[in-house]
Scaffold this motif. Structure first.
Motif, PDB file in Angstrom:
ATOM      1  N   LYS A  20       0.858  -1.186   0.000  1.00  0.00           N
ATOM      2  CA  LYS A  20       0.000   0.000   0.000  1.00  0.00           C
ATOM      3  C   LYS A  20       0.890   1.231   0.000  1.00  0.00           C
ATOM      4  CE  LYS A  20      -3.931   2.153   2.205  1.00  0.00           C
ATOM      5  NZ  LYS A  20      -4.993   1.983   3.182  1.00  0.00           N
ATOM      6  N   VAL A  21       0.605   2.150  -0.916  1.00  0.00           N
ATOM      7  CA  VAL A  21       1.344   3.398  -1.012  1.00  0.00           C
ATOM      8  C   VAL A  21       0.363   4.530  -0.743  1.00  0.00           C
ATOM      9  CG1 VAL A  21       2.781   4.875  -2.463  1.00  0.00           C
ATOM     10  CG2 VAL A  21       2.894   2.376  -2.734  1.00  0.00           C
ATOM     11  N   ALA A  22       0.527   5.192   0.391  1.00  0.00           N
ATOM     12  CA  ALA A  22      -0.323   6.331   0.738  1.00  0.00           C
ATOM     13  C   ALA A  22       0.313   7.586   0.148  1.00  0.00           C
ATOM     14  CB  ALA A  22      -0.454   6.449   2.252  1.00  0.00           C
ATOM     15  N   VAL A  23      -0.373   8.198  -0.802  1.00  0.00           N
ATOM     16  CA  VAL A  23       0.136   9.367  -1.518  1.00  0.00           C
ATOM     17  C   VAL A  23      -0.574  10.606  -0.980  1.00  0.00           C
ATOM     18  CG1 VAL A  23       0.493  10.390  -3.804  1.00  0.00           C
ATOM     19  CG2 VAL A  23       0.435   7.896  -3.553  1.00  0.00           C
ATOM     20  N   SER A  24       0.174  11.696  -0.843  1.00  0.00           N
ATOM     21  CA  SER A  24      -0.445  12.938  -0.371  1.00  0.00           C
ATOM     22  C   SER A  24       0.152  14.125  -1.118  1.00  0.00           C
ATOM     23  CB  SER A  24      -0.256  13.102   1.138  1.00  0.00           C
ATOM     24  OG  SER A  24       1.115  13.200   1.455  1.00  0.00           O
ATOM     25  N   GLY A  25      -0.622  15.207  -1.167  1.00  0.00           N
ATOM     26  CA  GLY A  25      -0.172  16.427  -1.828  1.00  0.00           C
ATOM     27  C   GLY A  25      -0.845  16.620  -3.163  1.00  0.00           C
ATOM     28  N   GLU A  26      -0.135  17.268  -4.080  1.00  0.00           N
ATOM     29  CA  GLU A  26      -0.659  17.540  -5.410  1.00  0.00           C
ATOM     30  C   GLU A  26       0.186  16.829  -6.449  1.00  0.00           C
ATOM     31  OE1 GLU A  26      -1.346  21.653  -6.232  1.00  0.00           O
ATOM     32  OE2 GLU A  26      -2.764  21.839  -4.579  1.00  0.00           O
ATOM     33  N   LEU A  27      -0.491  16.221  -7.392  1.00  0.00           N
ATOM     34  CA  LEU A  27       0.160  15.465  -8.457  1.00  0.00           C
ATOM     35  C   LEU A  27       0.009  16.252  -9.752  1.00  0.00           C
ATOM     36  CD1 LEU A  27       1.554  12.946  -9.455  1.00  0.00           C
ATOM     37  CD2 LEU A  27      -0.638  11.774  -9.397  1.00  0.00           C
ATOM     38  N   ASP A  28       1.113  16.864 -10.188  1.00  0.00           N
ATOM     39  CA  ASP A  28       1.067  17.716 -11.373  1.00  0.00           C
ATOM     40  C   ASP A  28       2.351  17.561 -12.178  1.00  0.00           C
ATOM     41  OD1 ASP A  28       2.981  19.158  -9.927  1.00  0.00           O
ATOM     42  OD2 ASP A  28       1.589  20.738  -9.362  1.00  0.00           O
ATOM     43  N   ILE A  29       2.552  18.452 -13.125  1.00  0.00           N
ATOM     44  CA  ILE A  29       3.710  18.364 -14.008  1.00  0.00           C
ATOM     45  C   ILE A  29       5.026  18.380 -13.224  1.00  0.00           C
ATOM     46  CG2 ILE A  29       3.814  20.853 -14.413  1.00  0.00           C
ATOM     47  CD1 ILE A  29       4.642  20.189 -17.318  1.00  0.00           C
ATOM     48  N   LEU A  30       5.056  19.058 -12.100  1.00  0.00           N
ATOM     49  CA  LEU A  30       6.279  19.131 -11.304  1.00  0.00           C
ATOM     50  C   LEU A  30       6.497  17.902 -10.427  1.00  0.00           C
ATOM     51  CD1 LEU A  30       6.091  22.869 -10.214  1.00  0.00           C
ATOM     52  CD2 LEU A  30       7.447  21.867 -12.076  1.00  0.00           C
ATOM     53  N   SER A  31       5.425  17.320  -9.922  1.00  0.00           N
ATOM     54  CA  SER A  31       5.567  16.195  -8.994  1.00  0.00           C
ATOM     55  C   SER A  31       5.384  14.827  -9.649  1.00  0.00           C
ATOM     56  CB  SER A  31       4.581  16.344  -7.830  1.00  0.00           C
ATOM     57  OG  SER A  31       3.251  16.358  -8.304  1.00  0.00           O
ATOM     58  N   ALA A  32       4.877  14.789 -10.888  1.00  0.00           N
ATOM     59  CA  ALA A  32       4.661  13.505 -11.571  1.00  0.00           C
ATOM     60  C   ALA A  32       5.936  12.671 -11.686  1.00  0.00           C
ATOM     61  CB  ALA A  32       4.030  13.739 -12.942  1.00  0.00           C
ATOM     62  N   PRO A  33       7.104  13.282 -11.973  1.00  0.00           N
ATOM     63  CA  PRO A  33       8.322  12.461 -12.019  1.00  0.00           C
ATOM     64  C   PRO A  33       8.635  11.783 -10.675  1.00  0.00           C
ATOM     65  CG  PRO A  33       8.692  14.533 -13.157  1.00  0.00           C
ATOM     66  CD  PRO A  33       7.355  14.642 -12.447  1.00  0.00           C
ATOM     67  N   ARG A  34       8.331  12.453  -9.585  1.00  0.00           N
ATOM     68  CA  ARG A  34       8.540  11.853  -8.251  1.00  0.00           C
ATOM     69  C   ARG A  34       7.634  10.637  -8.078  1.00  0.00           C
ATOM     70  NH1 ARG A  34      10.168  10.138  -3.834  1.00  0.00           N
ATOM     71  NH2 ARG A  34       9.335  10.717  -1.821  1.00  0.00           N
ATOM     72  N   LEU A  35       6.373  10.751  -8.502  1.00  0.00           N
ATOM     73  CA  LEU A  35       5.467   9.611  -8.398  1.00  0.00           C
ATOM     74  C   LEU A  35       5.948   8.459  -9.280  1.00  0.00           C
ATOM     75  CD1 LEU A  35       2.909   8.392  -7.189  1.00  0.00           C
ATOM     76  CD2 LEU A  35       1.673   9.261  -9.180  1.00  0.00           C
ATOM     77  N   ARG A  36       6.489   8.789 -10.450  1.00  0.00           N
ATOM     78  CA  ARG A  36       7.007   7.745 -11.337  1.00  0.00           C
ATOM     79  C   ARG A  36       8.101   6.934 -10.628  1.00  0.00           C
ATOM     80  NH1 ARG A  36       7.792  10.488 -15.730  1.00  0.00           N
ATOM     81  NH2 ARG A  36       5.948   9.733 -16.763  1.00  0.00           N
ATOM     82  N   VAL A  37       8.991   7.606  -9.934  1.00  0.00           N
ATOM     83  CA  VAL A  37      10.061   6.931  -9.193  1.00  0.00           C
ATOM     84  C   VAL A  37       9.476   6.062  -8.080  1.00  0.00           C
ATOM     85  CG1 VAL A  37      12.035   7.302  -7.641  1.00  0.00           C
ATOM     86  CG2 VAL A  37      11.813   8.652  -9.741  1.00  0.00           C
ATOM     87  N   ILE A  38       8.505   6.597  -7.355  1.00  0.00           N
ATOM     88  CA  ILE A  38       7.849   5.858  -6.271  1.00  0.00           C
ATOM     89  C   ILE A  38       7.187   4.598  -6.821  1.00  0.00           C
ATOM     90  CG2 ILE A  38       5.911   5.936  -4.640  1.00  0.00           C
ATOM     91  CD1 ILE A  38       6.620   9.002  -4.338  1.00  0.00           C
ATOM     92  N   LEU A  39       6.498   4.727  -7.947  1.00  0.00           N
ATOM     93  CA  LEU A  39       5.814   3.577  -8.537  1.00  0.00           C
ATOM     94  C   LEU A  39       6.794   2.571  -9.125  1.00  0.00           C
ATOM     95  CD1 LEU A  39       2.736   5.328 -10.148  1.00  0.00           C
ATOM     96  CD2 LEU A  39       2.837   3.989  -8.045  1.00  0.00           C
ATOM     97  N   ASP A  40       7.892   3.050  -9.708  1.00  0.00           N
ATOM     98  CA  ASP A  40       8.925   2.133 -10.198  1.00  0.00           C
ATOM     99  C   ASP A  40       9.458   1.276  -9.053  1.00  0.00           C
ATOM    100  OD1 ASP A  40       8.719   3.000 -12.811  1.00  0.00           O
ATOM    101  OD2 ASP A  40      10.495   4.297 -12.720  1.00  0.00           O
ATOM    102  N   GLU A  41       9.723   1.907  -7.915  1.00  0.00           N
ATOM    103  CA  GLU A  41      10.207   1.172  -6.740  1.00  0.00           C
ATOM    104  C   GLU A  41       9.155   0.182  -6.246  1.00  0.00           C
ATOM    105  OE1 GLU A  41      11.305   4.173  -3.913  1.00  0.00           O
ATOM    106  OE2 GLU A  41      13.017   4.828  -5.117  1.00  0.00           O
ATOM    107  N   ALA A  42       7.917   0.616  -6.204  1.00  0.00           N
ATOM    108  CA  ALA A  42       6.841  -0.260  -5.724  1.00  0.00           C
ATOM    109  C   ALA A  42       6.672  -1.471  -6.636  1.00  0.00           C
ATOM    110  CB  ALA A  42       5.528   0.524  -5.626  1.00  0.00           C
TER     111      ALA A  42
END
Length: 110
Positions: A20-42
């Motif tokens: 389970k990955v609890a995500v918080s904040g805003e997901l936009d053009i600036l933060s999408a690459p961070r989510l990509r890294v998180i999901l790659d790890e998951a």
């Protein structure tokens, strides 16, 4: 200009192959690459199910949606279920419904 809440994620794994990955904040053009890294790890963790808890995500744009859809495709190729749950933000719900992806991201890959 108000500061955008940073994207954060907390990962919890159970012994039964459920992540389970609890995500918080805003997901936009600036933060999408961070989510990509998180999901790659998951997805590389070997979990059979990866569940993204979006109860604390306030906003998501098309870049964030693209990262989610790409991760879901990659998960399906690996035999992993990836789904988004607990979407509470009206803005995120509207994006998912308006693009027809609410059902796709909320259920296991076929």
């Amino acid at each position: 200009m108000p500061e955008t809440p940073p994207l954060a994620a907390e990962t919890r794994q159970r012994a039964d192959g459920y992540l389970k990955v609890a995500v918080s904040g805003e997901l936009d053009i600036l933060s999408a690459p961070r989510l990509r890294v998180i999901l790659d790890e998951a997805l590389s963790d070997g979990a059979r199910v990866v569940e993204l808890d979006f109860s604390e995500v306030e906003f998501c744009d098309c870049y964030g949606l693209g990262v989610l859809l790409e991760a879901r495709r990659r998960a399906g190729e690996r035999g992993t279920v990836l789904r988004v749950v607990s979407v509470t933000s009206p803005l995120v719900r509207r994006l998912l419904r308006g693009t027809g992806t609410a059902g796709v991201l909320g259920r296991p890959a076929q």
